[in-house]
Each structure stands twice: as C-alpha cells, then as structure tokens.
Write a protein that holds these residues in place. Structure first.
Motif, PDB file in Angstrom:
ATOM      1  N   GLY A 127       1.017  -0.914   0.034  1.00 12.57           N
ATOM      2  CA  GLY A 127      -0.165   0.147   0.399  1.00 12.57           C
ATOM      3  C   GLY A 127       0.782   1.783  -0.026  1.00 12.57           C
ATOM      4  O   GLY A 127       0.386   2.449  -0.515  1.00 12.57           O
ATOM      5  N   ALA A 128       2.142   1.322   0.334  1.00 11.99           N
ATOM      6  CA  ALA A 128       2.840   2.513   0.473  1.00 11.99           C
ATOM      7  C   ALA A 128       3.310   2.780  -0.668  1.00 11.99           C
ATOM      8  O   ALA A 128       4.288   4.380  -0.874  1.00 11.99           O
ATOM      9  CB  ALA A 128       4.257   1.983   1.297  1.00 11.99           C
ATOM     10  N   GLU A 129       3.301   2.124  -1.837  1.00 14.98           N
ATOM     11  CA  GLU A 129       4.292   2.233  -3.403  1.00 14.98           C
ATOM     12  C   GLU A 129       3.103   1.494  -4.500  1.00 14.98           C
ATOM     13  O   GLU A 129       2.535   2.122  -5.305  1.00 14.98           O
ATOM     14  CB  GLU A 129       4.988   0.790  -3.712  1.00 14.98           C
ATOM     15  CG  GLU A 129       5.939   0.631  -2.551  1.00 14.98           C
ATOM     16  CD  GLU A 129       6.979  -0.515  -2.833  1.00 14.98           C
ATOM     17  OE1 GLU A 129       7.153  -0.904  -3.856  1.00 14.98           O
ATOM     18  OE2 GLU A 129       7.957  -0.868  -1.872  1.00 14.98           O
ATOM     19  N   ALA A 130       2.009   1.117  -3.986  1.00 18.92           N
ATOM     20  CA  ALA A 130       0.981   1.079  -4.974  1.00 18.92           C
ATOM     21  C   ALA A 130      -0.388   2.005  -5.035  1.00 18.92           C
ATOM     22  O   ALA A 130      -0.813   2.908  -3.897  1.00 18.92           O
ATOM     23  CB  ALA A 130       0.141  -0.366  -4.794  1.00 18.92           C
ATOM     24  N   GLY A 180      -1.195  -3.656  -6.793  1.00 14.51           N
ATOM     25  CA  GLY A 180      -1.000  -3.694  -5.695  1.00 14.51           C
ATOM     26  C   GLY A 180      -1.976  -5.237  -5.611  1.00 14.51           C
ATOM     27  O   GLY A 180      -3.333  -4.574  -6.332  1.00 14.51           O
ATOM     28  N   VAL A 181      -1.628  -6.114  -5.585  1.00 13.38           N
ATOM     29  CA  VAL A 181      -2.889  -7.089  -5.844  1.00 13.38           C
ATOM     30  C   VAL A 181      -2.880  -8.116  -5.107  1.00 13.38           C
ATOM     31  O   VAL A 181      -1.606  -8.663  -3.836  1.00 13.38           O
ATOM     32  CB  VAL A 181      -2.893  -8.277  -7.224  1.00 13.38           C
ATOM     33  CG1 VAL A 181      -4.174  -9.104  -7.457  1.00 13.38           C
ATOM     34  CG2 VAL A 181      -2.869  -7.544  -8.609  1.00 13.38           C
ATOM     35  N   THR A 182      -3.798  -8.687  -3.643  1.00  7.50           N
ATOM     36  CA  THR A 182      -3.636  -9.346  -2.950  1.00  7.50           C
ATOM     37  C   THR A 182      -5.320  -9.841  -3.256  1.00  7.50           C
ATOM     38  O   THR A 182      -5.998 -10.508  -3.928  1.00  7.50           O
ATOM     39  CB  THR A 182      -3.816  -9.032  -1.631  1.00  7.50           C
ATOM     40  OG1 THR A 182      -3.394 -10.134  -0.281  1.00  7.50           O
ATOM     41  CG2 THR A 182      -4.466  -7.969  -0.953  1.00  7.50           C
ATOM     42  N   SER A 183      -5.508 -11.326  -1.996  1.00  4.90           N
ATOM     43  CA  SER A 183      -6.539 -12.149  -2.010  1.00  4.90           C
ATOM     44  C   SER A 183      -6.854 -12.680  -0.469  1.00  4.90           C
ATOM     45  O   SER A 183      -5.993 -12.663   0.566  1.00  4.90           O
ATOM     46  CB  SER A 183      -6.296 -13.265  -2.096  1.00  4.90           C
ATOM     47  OG  SER A 183      -5.593 -14.136  -1.756  1.00  4.90           O
ATOM     48  N   GLY A 184      -8.526 -12.601  -0.112  1.00  4.70           N
ATOM     49  CA  GLY A 184      -8.281 -13.330   1.329  1.00  4.70           C
ATOM     50  C   GLY A 184      -7.528 -14.827   1.355  1.00  4.70           C
ATOM     51  O   GLY A 184      -6.944 -15.007   0.480  1.00  4.70           O
TER      52      GLY A 184
END
Length: 252
Positions: A127-130, A180-184
């Motif tokens: 989150g600090a970069e995206a 940024g991509v993440t998932s549950g």
C-alpha cells in the motif's frame, strides 16, 4: 443432526485455528472467567464462538465498545478474538480493555489467523507503493474487507474488493502506474491469476512478488477423510493381495 437422520456422511471442515478459539472459550468458561470476544457483531465466526459459552461471552466490537463492558470479577477476565480481524485494530481494542481491566489475561497463543496476519503485513508494504490495491475476496469475508482497510491506511490512493476479474472497473486505472493485488486467506489461486491476466491485458505486465513471511504450517486432512483414505487403501491392498495394513498411499 439432519445429516445423521439421513444417514449421510459428514466432514468437519472447520479451520483448526477457529477450533482452537472454540476450545479456549469452553475452557475459560469452565473456569468461570468472563470472556471478552473481540469481533464484529453478526459475523458467522463470532456467532459460532459465542455459542460455545453463551453465558460467559460478551462481544466487544472495537475500542468504542469498551466503555460499556461490565464483568463480574475484574481479576477473572480473558480476551479472545475473531481470527480474521486487523491485527492493529485488535490490539487497539486489547489496550483499551487492559486500561479498564488491568488484570485482563490474554489467550495462550495468538488468535488471529497467521495467513490473515501475513497478508496484512504484505499489504502494508504494498500500500505504501501502489496507487491502487485490488483485493480478491468476498464481501462477507472479514479478512478480505480488512485488507482493503489496511491498504488505504498504508497509503494506497484507492483500494477495492472484487470477487472476480470482470468486476474491476477500468476507470480505477486512470492515473495509476502501480497496482497491488492480494486476496483473502481462502481465495482460490486461479481467481488471483485471472485478475493478473486482466491487468496484463491493460498494460500492467510486470509483476513483482511481495512476500512478508514464509508460511510453513500444514494442517492435516479432516479425520473423516483420513479414515476414508485408510479404508480405501486397505480395500485396494486386499484386492491386490497385499497386507491390508491400512496405510494410505503416499500420493493421497
């Protein structure tokens, strides 16, 4: 009970980390503690844990709830938590509870799911970069919703929760250079891959992995499946003229 009446096979697929919290709730209730369960009202996990010791558990839904908490004996109070909360938010609530109940004791081990914690750590870095963070997960998934909140707090300009790649709005990409991509924690990998493919088709081909921690924990299969595998292996061994030792094949 309905399955038993219908003579159906049942498999208990409860997450072992949730089962741990259930057992803690039962044990502390047996020792007559007041249990302060940190979690979100109406969440399925909170309902399930509360049902293990309803006469001893009261819900604390964030630091703002602490003022109204009353206990029978301030020297016999313990806190437990929903496993999918934000670590930072949970500890803020715990600190507020400790200010009110200095003798409050903590569970013997961390209740928040390690997969949830690791994702939150990675999203803080991301989150600090995206400019934009896309979280793949369901809207009724507490840990997925938390990831959106963590991303915004970490500095992401925008963050959204989607179940599938086709839910992404192309307008979110306007002025965006890094996504940024993440998932549950329980999202199938294929859904994340589909999001990455969708982004690649729109000019975001370069992918950099953000790894906050190494995960080495492996849970065994539910005991019902292990039993079925042993029985299947024994049957196969008998058919082949083997010893019928009951050991499941290595490939299982």
């Amino acid at each position: 009970e309905e399955a038993a009446r219908g003579r159906l096979a049942t498999i208990d697929a409860t997450c072992p980390l949730v089962t741990k919290v259930h057992k803690e709730a039962v044990r502390f209730a047996q020792e007559d503690y007041d249990i302060l369960l940190i979690g979100h009202e109406g969440h399925e996990e909170v309902i399930g844990t509360s049902g293990e010791a309803p006469d001893h558990i009261q819900l604390v839904d964030g630091p703002e709830d602490v003022a109204k908490v009353e206990v029978r004996d301030p020297s016999k109070v313990v806190w437990l938590s929903q496993t999918t909360l934000s670590v930072d938010e949970t500890m803020e609530t715990v600190d507020a509870l400790k200010d009110k109940f200095p003798q409050l004791i903590s569970p013997p081990s961390d209740d928040i799911c390690y997969a949830t914690q690791n994702r939150q750590l990675a999203v803080k870095q991301m989150g600090a970069e995206a400019d934009l963070v896309i979280v793949v997960g369901s809207r009724n998934s507490s840990n997925s919703v938390r990831l959106v909140e963590v991303a915004k707090l970490a500095g992401a300009r925008d963050a959204h929760l989607v179940d599938f790649a086709d839910e992404i709005d192309e307008s979110w990409l306007e002025g965006v250079s890094t996504v940024g991509v993440t998932s549950g924690a329980s999202v199938p990998e294929v859904l994340v891959e589909q999001v990455l493919e969708w982004l690649a088709q729109r000019g975001f081909e370069d992918v950099e992995i953000v790894k906050a921690a190494e995960e080495s924990i492996i849970f065994s299969l539910p005991k019902e499946l292990r039993r079925d595998l042993r029985e299947e292996a024994a049957t196969l061994a008998a058919q082949r003229g083997g010893t019928g030792s009951g050991e499941a094949p290595a490939s299982a």
